[in-house]
Motif scaffolding. Structure first.
Motif: not given
Length: 276
Positions: A136-144
């Motif tokens: 999400m733009e402005g909140f970064g990237t995460g993965g699992s």
């Protein structure tokens, strides 16, 4: 900058509406026009899209194939899902690779997974390992990493029981987020009095939300042409679909109309790599 904020706000707003109504995340929305035409009562289905809906269904596939799906929700490009994959059928095991992408430039999710399925007597078992990335733009990237597990049992030649659990590991979205990806448990029965008729009744339960009842009917009304109808109670929705199967190519279309948010259309296609 203002335009980006507006688009991001709208995408988040509509995705939250849909999440609240469907009680599941976009990462677990069922795939395939056949599934959607039957109200997503898909746990017992044995087709290529079982790699998303219940990997145990892959063991019923007799021939290797590739597939592609396009899901356009609520007339918004930001809520569109693309999916594709490859299924390899072997004598003892069936293997699958699949990927999907949901969202647009400001918010999106990518899912990549590998599955294996096998038949043991009257029971088909399947497991899938996936990696889900959310950005999400402005909140970064995460993965699992996620694990699915499912089974389908043939109780009689005309009656089947199926169950599936998504996100068995209760993983979170990764990155800086502590929010957990939904853990979904589904189970249901499939009554097939003949090769032309299938009736599915299924219950889906997010561990944090009330259960959803799904009912679907599939009918072969003219040679290789299929008609489908389905119903959900959370929210109350009706689903309609058609399918056409050839010697090696199959095409499915389904749609549903929400009274306030608009329509959803789903197209999917399978191509069989080996001859009958």
């Amino acid at each position: 900058m203002i335009r980006k904020c507006i688009f991001l706000g709208l995408a988040f707003y509509f995705s939250q509406i849909y999440l609240a109504l469907a009680q599941v995340g976009m990462e677990v929305v069922p795939r395939g026009g056949r599934s959607m035409g039957m109200g997503n009562s898909s746990t017992s289905l044995t087709d290529a899209y079982a790699i998303f809906n219940n990997p145990a269904g892959l063991s019923g596939i007799q021939h290797s194939q590739v597939f592609f799906g396009y899901d356009h929700r609520l007339n918004l490009s930001e809520l569109t899902t693309l999916s594709a994959g490859f299924i390899q059928a072997k004598e003892k095991f069936t293997y699958g690779l699949a990927t999907s992408r949901f969202g647009g430039a400001l918010f999106n999710q990518h899912l990549v997974g590998a599955a294996i399925a096998n038949q043991l007597g009257i029971t088909n078992l399947g497991m899938k390992v996936s990696y889900l990335q959310t950005a999400m733009e402005g909140f970064g990237t995460g993965g699992s990493w996620l694990i699915d597990f499912g089974g389908i049992a043939e109780l009689t030649p005309h009656l089947f029981f199926a169950a599936h659990i998504f996100n068995l590991t209760r993983s979170n979205y990764g990155g800086k987020s502590w929010d957990r990806i939904p853990t979904i448990v589904k189970s249901g029965i499939s009554f097939r009095p003949s090769e032309k008729v299938m009736t599915n009744v299924e219950v889906e339960k997010d561990i944090l939300h009330p259960a959803i009842l799904k009912v679907g009917i599939e009918y072969n009304f003219y040679q290789k042409l299929w008609g489908r109808v389905g119903m959900n109670n959370q929210p109350q929705q009706l689903f309609f679909g058609i399918g056409c199967t050839g010697k090696r190519l199959a095409f499915d279309y389904a749609m549903t109309q929400h009274p306030r948010l608009g329509s959803t259309h789903h197209f999917s296609m399978n191509y069989q790599l080996s001859k009958e």
